[in-house]
Design a protein around this motif. Structure first.
Motif, mmCIF file in Angstrom:
data_model
loop_
_atom_site.group_PDB
_atom_site.id
_atom_site.type_symbol
_atom_site.label_atom_id
_atom_site.label_comp_id
_atom_site.label_asym_id
_atom_site.label_seq_id
_atom_site.Cartn_x
_atom_site.Cartn_y
_atom_site.Cartn_z
ATOM 1 N N GLU A 148 4.668 28.077 42.806
ATOM 2 C CA GLU A 148 4.630 26.667 42.864
ATOM 3 C C GLU A 148 5.126 26.077 41.303
ATOM 4 O OE1 GLU A 148 0.970 25.300 44.208
ATOM 5 O OE2 GLU A 148 -0.252 26.068 42.509
ATOM 6 N N HIS A 149 5.045 26.916 40.358
ATOM 7 C CA HIS A 149 5.101 26.522 38.877
ATOM 8 C C HIS A 149 6.545 26.653 38.457
ATOM 9 C CE1 HIS A 149 0.601 27.691 37.688
ATOM 10 N NE2 HIS A 149 0.858 26.742 38.513
ATOM 11 N N GLY A 150 7.477 27.530 39.330
ATOM 12 C CA GLY A 150 8.733 27.612 38.965
ATOM 13 C C GLY A 150 9.073 28.778 37.959
ATOM 14 N N VAL A 151 10.358 29.155 38.008
ATOM 15 C CA VAL A 151 10.933 30.080 37.166
ATOM 16 C C VAL A 151 10.890 29.753 35.821
ATOM 17 C CG1 VAL A 151 12.633 31.721 36.792
ATOM 18 C CG2 VAL A 151 12.197 31.063 38.979
ATOM 19 N N GLY A 152 11.486 28.830 35.427
ATOM 20 C CA GLY A 152 11.724 28.227 34.168
ATOM 21 C C GLY A 152 12.395 29.389 33.101
ATOM 22 N N ARG A 153 11.748 29.234 31.906
ATOM 23 C CA ARG A 153 12.149 30.319 31.040
ATOM 24 C C ARG A 153 11.080 31.630 30.993
ATOM 25 N NH1 ARG A 153 14.120 25.786 29.420
ATOM 26 N NH2 ARG A 153 16.189 25.751 28.088
ATOM 27 N N LEU A 154 9.867 31.234 31.592
ATOM 28 C CA LEU A 154 8.734 32.321 31.517
ATOM 29 C C LEU A 154 9.139 33.272 32.339
ATOM 30 C CD1 LEU A 154 5.962 32.917 30.609
ATOM 31 C CD2 LEU A 154 4.994 31.577 32.585
ATOM 32 N N LYS A 155 9.655 33.094 33.646
ATOM 33 C CA LYS A 155 10.001 34.306 34.563
ATOM 34 C C LYS A 155 11.534 34.456 34.828
ATOM 35 C CE LYS A 155 5.723 34.668 36.773
ATOM 36 N NZ LYS A 155 4.818 34.423 37.708
ATOM 37 N N ALA A 156 12.372 33.908 34.044
ATOM 38 C CA ALA A 156 13.889 34.015 34.218
ATOM 39 C C ALA A 156 14.373 35.369 34.551
ATOM 40 C CB ALA A 156 14.555 33.155 33.073
ATOM 41 N N ARG A 157 13.704 36.373 33.558
ATOM 42 C CA ARG A 157 14.142 37.734 33.740
ATOM 43 C C ARG A 157 13.671 38.416 35.046
ATOM 44 N NH1 ARG A 157 9.738 40.883 31.457
ATOM 45 N NH2 ARG A 157 7.976 39.548 30.943
ATOM 46 N N TRP A 158 12.593 37.864 35.832
ATOM 47 C CA TRP A 158 12.279 38.279 36.809
ATOM 48 C C TRP A 158 12.890 37.914 38.092
ATOM 49 C CZ3 TRP A 158 8.904 42.363 37.501
ATOM 50 C CH2 TRP A 158 8.286 42.572 36.522
ATOM 51 N N LEU A 159 13.815 36.949 37.867
ATOM 52 C CA LEU A 159 14.755 36.341 39.048
ATOM 53 C C LEU A 159 15.427 37.352 39.730
ATOM 54 C CD1 LEU A 159 14.933 33.645 40.361
ATOM 55 C CD2 LEU A 159 16.847 33.096 39.475
ATOM 56 N N THR A 160 16.198 38.306 38.864
ATOM 57 C CA THR A 160 17.335 39.207 39.223
ATOM 58 C C THR A 160 16.341 40.399 39.771
ATOM 59 O OG1 THR A 160 17.374 39.991 37.126
ATOM 60 C CG2 THR A 160 19.096 38.646 37.717
ATOM 61 N N VAL A 161 15.117 40.539 39.677
ATOM 62 C CA VAL A 161 14.099 41.505 40.381
ATOM 63 C C VAL A 161 13.756 41.098 41.611
ATOM 64 C CG1 VAL A 161 12.098 42.865 40.196
ATOM 65 C CG2 VAL A 161 13.260 42.103 38.061
ATOM 66 N N GLU A 162 13.557 39.847 41.746
ATOM 67 C CA GLU A 162 13.088 39.360 43.156
ATOM 68 C C GLU A 162 14.546 39.411 44.124
ATOM 69 O OE1 GLU A 162 11.067 35.696 45.476
ATOM 70 O OE2 GLU A 162 10.354 36.365 43.477
ATOM 71 N N HIS A 163 15.506 38.770 43.442
ATOM 72 C CA HIS A 163 16.841 38.802 44.245
ATOM 73 C C HIS A 163 17.870 39.623 44.120
ATOM 74 C CE1 HIS A 163 15.871 34.530 45.528
ATOM 75 N NE2 HIS A 163 15.182 34.219 44.213
ATOM 76 N N ASP A 164 18.509 40.188 45.119
ATOM 77 C CA ASP A 164 19.478 41.173 45.164
ATOM 78 C C ASP A 164 20.638 40.501 44.347
ATOM 79 O OD1 ASP A 164 21.268 39.437 47.025
ATOM 80 O OD2 ASP A 164 20.089 40.576 48.427
ATOM 81 N N GLU A 165 21.671 41.404 44.051
ATOM 82 C CA GLU A 165 22.715 41.154 43.296
ATOM 83 C C GLU A 165 23.595 40.167 43.875
ATOM 84 O OE1 GLU A 165 26.830 43.397 41.440
ATOM 85 O OE2 GLU A 165 24.880 44.416 41.740
ATOM 86 N N THR A 166 23.774 40.186 44.960
ATOM 87 C CA THR A 166 24.651 38.989 45.734
ATOM 88 C C THR A 166 24.102 37.819 45.710
ATOM 89 O OG1 THR A 166 25.543 40.727 47.413
ATOM 90 C CG2 THR A 166 25.842 38.439 47.987
ATOM 91 N N SER A 167 22.699 37.654 45.991
ATOM 92 C CA SER A 167 21.893 36.333 45.777
ATOM 93 C C SER A 167 22.066 35.786 44.297
ATOM 94 C CB SER A 167 20.577 36.590 46.129
ATOM 95 O OG SER A 167 19.734 35.114 45.963
ATOM 96 N N ALA A 168 22.012 36.671 43.328
ATOM 97 C CA ALA A 168 22.007 36.287 42.040
ATOM 98 C C ALA A 168 23.334 35.744 41.719
ATOM 99 C CB ALA A 168 21.841 37.523 41.054
ATOM 100 N N ALA A 169 24.529 36.399 42.255
ATOM 101 C CA ALA A 169 25.842 35.689 42.022
ATOM 102 C C ALA A 169 26.048 34.313 42.774
ATOM 103 C CB ALA A 169 26.860 36.772 42.584
ATOM 104 N N VAL A 170 25.395 34.256 44.026
ATOM 105 C CA VAL A 170 25.531 32.978 44.616
ATOM 106 C C VAL A 170 24.737 31.824 43.797
ATOM 107 C CG1 VAL A 170 24.846 31.783 46.548
ATOM 108 C CG2 VAL A 170 25.813 34.099 47.001
ATOM 109 N N HIS A 171 23.629 32.317 43.111
ATOM 110 C CA HIS A 171 23.193 31.320 42.270
ATOM 111 C C HIS A 171 23.956 31.069 41.041
ATOM 112 C CE1 HIS A 171 18.941 32.367 43.993
ATOM 113 N NE2 HIS A 171 18.372 31.488 43.183
#
Length: 448
Positions: free
Chosen positions: A404-427
């Motif tokens: 609920e807090h969001g990704v922001g800058r604190l967890k931006a580097r974790w986004l590609t860990v949770e999402h696969d490469e295709t999902s990251a490309a769509v983002h």
């Protein structure tokens, strides 16, 4: 920027400095070049058009109460603050909707619609000072989510200013509507990276009955975890289901003198606002006792219920008394809450830190709070390492890096860990389509 009304441009360095960051820890920020404080959608559009023409980076900001760094300024940027846009434009009691500007404080909207016998459920912990615009930008949650859902579940439509200053309307005012792509919920949770929200249409519910409250203490964490799972399995849907671990309970007891008990491994706080709340909580009480709850207290009196809730509301303030703190936000399937808390206890021991856990057991969203010493480099390093270990463990348990807090800058580097490469490309493709020059909140959510 000479085309902008001078009264909405702030350049006083003392004032500008106060807009440099939100409430997050371990996130970078810089002094912005200026602050824009528009009063209307048209002024927001003029700000963005000017920024687009001059290739100026813009960081949107609500109340600055966020915990992920999404409102942190970057070098030479302009912070666009929506704090002047505070009108509740409409409350429609027949169609059960409200239309508000983004700077409306969440508690103020809840109070306003309550006067008409209506209810706006989203209730983030910052409800008394966070704004609706910020809640929508992060898709904020709260203690009522187990029954009612998160902010995005109540957003029907938006008015959005795009990166180049164009104004777009999304969504509807009707109960149903499937015309085109769901651009409304693309914007919800986008943390100011795709557009700037200047008007929100939310749905409302009839006001619920006064809630009844149950508090149960458990001698083992396993008992509390199994109770949460069994409540979910039983079909009972409380309006609140919160958990505090041993560390948090002891901190609350030390701060308040409530006499909760040093042998309490976990505390569950449950509410029901259903017509049959008596029956709901009777089932919950039975489940608690089946899993060896030591003490169960129930109350239907509003004042007593408020007192019973005080332990939950004191969780973070009590932990803050122990030292510098880093508040995390992860979510796991409800059935794996006990495993996550047990893992956090191990992580705390391995890193020589105190970590208290509290949060929304009913939807699996927990807030591990790491206590460290800001003045000690070793302690800071240990806090960051523990933070990463907790995030990694949440993913291993089938969860998510932020509930609920969001990704922001604190967890931006974790986004590609949770999402696969295709999902990251769509983002990245969506970001490029809506903000082709990359001037909206760079570095937040997406690292590149």
């Amino acid at each position: 920027m000479e085309t902008l009304p001078p009264e909405i441009v702030i350049v006083d360095q003392d004032i500008v400095a106060s807009y440099a960051r939100d409430q997050s820890r371990f996130t970078d920020s810089a002094l912005p070049a200026a602050v824009f404080a528009p009063r209307t959608t048209e002024e927001v559009a003029a700000c963005m058009a000017a920024a687009h023409r001059n290739s100026v980076t813009v960081v949107p900001r609500g109340a600055g109460s966020g915990l992920s760094g999404a409102a942190n300024a970057v070098a030479e940027c302009v912070v666009l603050s929506l704090h002047r846009m505070t009108a509740i434009r409409e409350v429609d009691a027949v169609n059960r909707i409200a239309v508000v500007e983004p700077g409306v404080v969440t508690a103020d909207l809840r109070a306003r619609v309550a006067a008409d016998g209506l209810f706006y459920p989203p209730d983030p912990g910052s409800v008394e000072f966070s704004t609706i615009g910020g809640n929508v930008a992060t898709n904020a949650g709260g203690m009522c989510c187990v029954k009612y859902g998160v902010t995005g579940d109540f957003v029907l439509g938006l008015q959005v200013v795009l990166a180049d200053g164009r104004i777009m309307r999304t969504g509807r005012r009707t109960v149903k509507g499937v015309a085109g792509y769901d651009l409304t919920h693309l914007m919800v949770g986008s943390e100011g990276t795709l557009g700037i929200i200047t008007e929100i249409t939310v749905k409302l519910l009839p006001a619920p009955r006064p809630a009844q409250t149950l508090v149960a203490s458990f001698p083992t964490l396993d008992g509390a975890g199994r109770t949460v799972s069994e409540i979910a399995r039983s079909g009972s849907i409380p309006s609140m289901l919160e958990i505090l671990d041993r560390t948090t309970v002891q901190a609350v007891d030390a701060a308040s003198g409530m006499g909760i008990g040093s042998d309490t491994a976990a505390l569950l706080i449950v509410q029901s606002d259903d017509v049959d709340a008596d029956a709901v909580l009777a089932r919950v009480e039975s489940i608690c006792r089946n899993f060896d709850a030591e003490d169960v207290v129930l109350s239907s009196d509003p004042m007593e219920s408020a007192m019973l809730l005080e332990a939950r509301r004191l969780a973070l303030p009590a932990l803050e008394r122990l030292g510098d703190w880093l508040l995390d936000d992860v979510a796991v399937p409800v059935s794996r809450i006990a495993e996550l808390i047990e893992s956090i206890e191990t992580i705390a021991a391995e890193h020589g830190l105190t970590i208290g856990v509290f949060g929304h057991a009913g939807d699996g969203n927990l807030h591990p709070t790491i206590i460290y010493d800001e003045s000690d480099a070793g302690s800071r390093e240990a806090a960051i390492s523990a933070f990463d270990a907790i995030t990694r463990r949440a993913l291993e348990l089938g969860g998510t890096i932020t509930g609920e807090h969001g990704v922001g800058r604190l967890k931006a580097r974790w986004l590609t860990v949770e999402h696969d490469e295709t999902s990251a490309a769509v983002h990245r493709a969506v970001k490029t389509a809506l903000d082709p020059t990359g001037i909206l909140n760079p570095g937040s959510v997406l690292t590149s």
